[in-house]
Design a protein around this motif. Sequence first.
Motif, PDB file in Angstrom:
ATOM      1  N   ARG A 129     -65.601  16.617 -17.374  1.00 43.40           N
ATOM      2  CA  ARG A 129     -66.219  15.648 -16.469  1.00 43.40           C
ATOM      3  C   ARG A 129     -65.222  14.833 -15.652  1.00 43.40           C
ATOM      4  NH1 ARG A 129     -69.865  12.184 -20.082  1.00 43.40           N
ATOM      5  NH2 ARG A 129     -69.907  14.142 -21.247  1.00 43.40           N
ATOM      6  N   MET A 130     -63.999  14.710 -16.102  1.00 45.94           N
ATOM      7  CA  MET A 130     -63.122  13.719 -15.492  1.00 45.94           C
ATOM      8  C   MET A 130     -62.352  14.235 -14.282  1.00 45.94           C
ATOM      9  SD  MET A 130     -63.905  11.085 -17.138  1.00 45.94           S
ATOM     10  CE  MET A 130     -62.685   9.905 -16.557  1.00 45.94           C
ATOM     11  N   ALA A 131     -61.931  15.491 -14.257  1.00 42.50           N
ATOM     12  CA  ALA A 131     -61.119  15.983 -13.135  1.00 42.50           C
ATOM     13  C   ALA A 131     -61.307  17.483 -12.979  1.00 42.50           C
ATOM     14  CB  ALA A 131     -59.651  15.644 -13.351  1.00 42.50           C
ATOM     15  N   SER A 132     -62.545  17.910 -12.824  1.00 46.41           N
ATOM     16  CA  SER A 132     -62.857  19.339 -12.775  1.00 46.41           C
ATOM     17  C   SER A 132     -62.441  19.961 -11.447  1.00 46.41           C
ATOM     18  CB  SER A 132     -64.361  19.544 -12.979  1.00 46.41           C
ATOM     19  OG  SER A 132     -64.739  20.854 -12.641  1.00 46.41           O
ATOM     20  N   ARG A 133     -61.580  20.970 -11.518  1.00 44.89           N
ATOM     21  CA  ARG A 133     -61.213  21.717 -10.313  1.00 44.89           C
ATOM     22  C   ARG A 133     -62.396  22.527  -9.795  1.00 44.89           C
ATOM     23  NH1 ARG A 133     -56.807  19.342  -8.231  1.00 44.89           N
ATOM     24  NH2 ARG A 133     -55.075  19.245  -9.724  1.00 44.89           N
ATOM     25  N   ALA A 134     -63.213  23.039 -10.714  1.00 44.82           N
ATOM     26  CA  ALA A 134     -64.377  23.822 -10.292  1.00 44.82           C
ATOM     27  C   ALA A 134     -65.392  22.946  -9.572  1.00 44.82           C
ATOM     28  CB  ALA A 134     -65.019  24.488 -11.509  1.00 44.82           C
ATOM     29  N   TYR A 141     -68.301   5.741 -13.847  1.00 45.29           N
ATOM     30  CA  TYR A 141     -68.199   4.889 -15.031  1.00 45.29           C
ATOM     31  C   TYR A 141     -69.523   4.160 -15.228  1.00 45.29           C
ATOM     32  CZ  TYR A 141     -66.660   1.162 -18.173  1.00 45.29           C
ATOM     33  OH  TYR A 141     -66.532   0.291 -19.232  1.00 45.29           O
ATOM     34  N   GLN A 142     -70.062   4.214 -16.449  1.00 46.54           N
ATOM     35  CA  GLN A 142     -71.393   3.680 -16.706  1.00 46.54           C
ATOM     36  C   GLN A 142     -71.397   2.322 -17.396  1.00 46.54           C
ATOM     37  OE1 GLN A 142     -74.289   4.654 -15.610  1.00 46.54           O
ATOM     38  NE2 GLN A 142     -73.404   6.374 -14.477  1.00 46.54           N
ATOM     39  N   GLY A 143     -70.250   1.649 -17.401  1.00 51.51           N
ATOM     40  CA  GLY A 143     -70.239   0.252 -17.807  1.00 51.51           C
ATOM     41  C   GLY A 143     -70.259  -0.002 -19.308  1.00 51.51           C
ATOM     42  N   PHE A 144     -69.812   0.961 -20.101  1.00 48.45           N
ATOM     43  CA  PHE A 144     -69.672   0.671 -21.524  1.00 48.45           C
ATOM     44  C   PHE A 144     -68.541   1.498 -22.131  1.00 48.45           C
ATOM     45  CE2 PHE A 144     -72.692   4.188 -21.550  1.00 48.45           C
ATOM     46  CZ  PHE A 144     -72.438   4.911 -22.704  1.00 48.45           C
ATOM     47  N   VAL A 152     -66.743   5.273 -20.974  1.00 46.96           N
ATOM     48  CA  VAL A 152     -67.702   6.368 -20.862  1.00 46.96           C
ATOM     49  C   VAL A 152     -68.137   6.600 -19.415  1.00 46.96           C
ATOM     50  CG1 VAL A 152     -69.875   7.312 -21.693  1.00 46.96           C
ATOM     51  CG2 VAL A 152     -68.491   5.865 -23.199  1.00 46.96           C
ATOM     52  N   HIS A 153     -67.980   7.849 -18.977  1.00 49.39           N
ATOM     53  CA  HIS A 153     -68.356   8.277 -17.636  1.00 49.39           C
ATOM     54  C   HIS A 153     -69.372   9.410 -17.724  1.00 49.39           C
ATOM     55  CE1 HIS A 153     -64.433   6.385 -16.950  1.00 49.39           C
ATOM     56  NE2 HIS A 153     -64.644   6.393 -15.651  1.00 49.39           N
ATOM     57  N   ALA A 213     -68.655  19.913 -16.322  1.00 52.58           N
ATOM     58  CA  ALA A 213     -68.198  20.051 -14.935  1.00 52.58           C
ATOM     59  C   ALA A 213     -69.368  20.015 -13.962  1.00 52.58           C
ATOM     60  CB  ALA A 213     -67.416  21.349 -14.754  1.00 52.58           C
ATOM     61  N   SER A 214     -70.567  20.393 -14.420  1.00 48.82           N
ATOM     62  CA  SER A 214     -71.717  20.423 -13.522  1.00 48.82           C
ATOM     63  C   SER A 214     -72.779  19.392 -13.870  1.00 48.82           C
ATOM     64  CB  SER A 214     -72.362  21.822 -13.514  1.00 48.82           C
ATOM     65  OG  SER A 214     -72.802  22.174 -14.798  1.00 48.82           O
ATOM     66  N   HIS A 215     -72.885  19.001 -15.137  1.00 47.32           N
ATOM     67  CA  HIS A 215     -73.964  18.071 -15.510  1.00 47.32           C
ATOM     68  C   HIS A 215     -73.544  17.194 -16.685  1.00 47.32           C
ATOM     69  CE1 HIS A 215     -74.863  20.865 -18.829  1.00 47.32           C
ATOM     70  NE2 HIS A 215     -74.844  21.842 -17.934  1.00 47.32           N
ATOM     71  N   ALA A 216     -72.452  16.479 -16.536  1.00 43.58           N
ATOM     72  CA  ALA A 216     -71.989  15.601 -17.609  1.00 43.58           C
ATOM     73  C   ALA A 216     -73.045  14.550 -17.925  1.00 43.58           C
ATOM     74  CB  ALA A 216     -70.680  14.926 -17.187  1.00 43.58           C
ATOM     75  N   SER A 217     -73.386  14.428 -19.201  1.00 44.03           N
ATOM     76  CA  SER A 217     -74.351  13.416 -19.619  1.00 44.03           C
ATOM     77  C   SER A 217     -73.687  12.433 -20.574  1.00 44.03           C
ATOM     78  CB  SER A 217     -75.565  14.071 -20.293  1.00 44.03           C
ATOM     79  OG  SER A 217     -75.168  14.815 -21.428  1.00 44.03           O
ATOM     80  N   LEU A 218     -74.279  11.267 -20.715  1.00 44.50           N
ATOM     81  CA  LEU A 218     -73.736  10.248 -21.603  1.00 44.50           C
ATOM     82  C   LEU A 218     -73.985  10.617 -23.061  1.00 44.50           C
ATOM     83  CD1 LEU A 218     -74.920   7.033 -19.707  1.00 44.50           C
ATOM     84  CD2 LEU A 218     -72.665   8.116 -19.648  1.00 44.50           C
TER      85      LEU A 218
END
Length: 395
Positions: free
Chosen positions: A158-163, A175-178, A268-269, A288-293
């Motif tokens: 999720r953080m730096a996907s080349r794809a 960033y989701q604030g926690f 958490v992002h 890379a396509s659908h990162a969830s919390l």
Amino acid sequence: MNVVIIGGGVAGVASAIALRQQGFSVQVLERHREKTNIGAGIVVWPNAAFVLDRLGVLAEMEAVSGRPVAMRRRSNTGEDLGSLDITLIDSQMGYPSLSVLRTDFQDILLRRLSSLGVEVDYGAAVERLVTSEAGMASVRLATGEVIEADIIIGADGRMASRARLYVNGDNAPVYQGFINWIGVVESDAPMFDDIAVTDYWGVGERFGIVPVSAHKGYWAGGAASMAIQANAPDRYKAEVEALFASWPEAVRRVIDATPAQRINKIHVHDHDPMARWHRDKVIAIGDASHASLPTSGQGACQALEDGWHLANCLAGHPGDPRRAFEAFTGLRFEKTRGVTMAGRAIAASLFSRDAQACLRRNEASKASDFSALAAGMARGWSQHLPLAPTRNQGL
């Protein structure tokens, strides 16, 4: 067909196993120089257990896992907020729920991949992806080496996907604030009376404990924070001890019993859902396509589903990656979007700083129909999977 997979995490290794089982040639590239595990543990819900069964590792996973029977909600003062019967979900979906340490989980997947003749290439940092007019795709490594492929699967996180950058033009996480402090606890003396998840809710804070056995488990303590702080691992244990010092004894006990070196801290992002997951011969999957919390409870589970579905789609459309990619995203987009948005909604409730809103949340939990909630979870997680409810009776 030669497939290059970027990323040696859950989605990358699962897709590699599923593709090898379908007869594809596979190479897995991982930027880290050795195996890494950011998380502490995973609840393998029945949809993920189904995939593990198809990958040939369910029995081995069960041998190192717990079988959680309930998910109990408590306030930060210990008040009972209700309980979800996990066995209802298991019986409706036909597969077990498992609690497992992430190191054990990843080791089992890697051993299975190795048994199929594939080893992860560690230290292979991808610089960029290229597709040619002739229809070939290639991966350019930081070393200058170029690896050609018929298709590229980007499972690079999720953080730096080349794809994601190649497909979407942007890969900036949100960033989701926690913050989550996570830990693994193991003890010679029994620490847990039963295998049940306990989730404690405060105001802007939450603490979850997941036993794997009477002697070991993992936990996550979260707190709302708008600031992203510098990493200071030597302070993590003191931070979490101070934050939860007045919480129930079970919380304080697992923190105290956790060695400082087994505590990590994550800002958490996730990602906003993106409608396009593929471009040319490149497709992004997993985070890379659908990162969830983590509040969705489905991150690793959906990564496993991705690997299994993508292999089936590619096998079902031989020589036609575009149609395979379209079939895959048609199956996966709405389900994963729902998981992402549900995770955000739960996080917004758990990490609210509004004391009155948190009180209303707690009262609503106590009034919940947990049987209906279990049925709804089972229906949602079963989508697009050929599950058989009677299977669970023999497990």
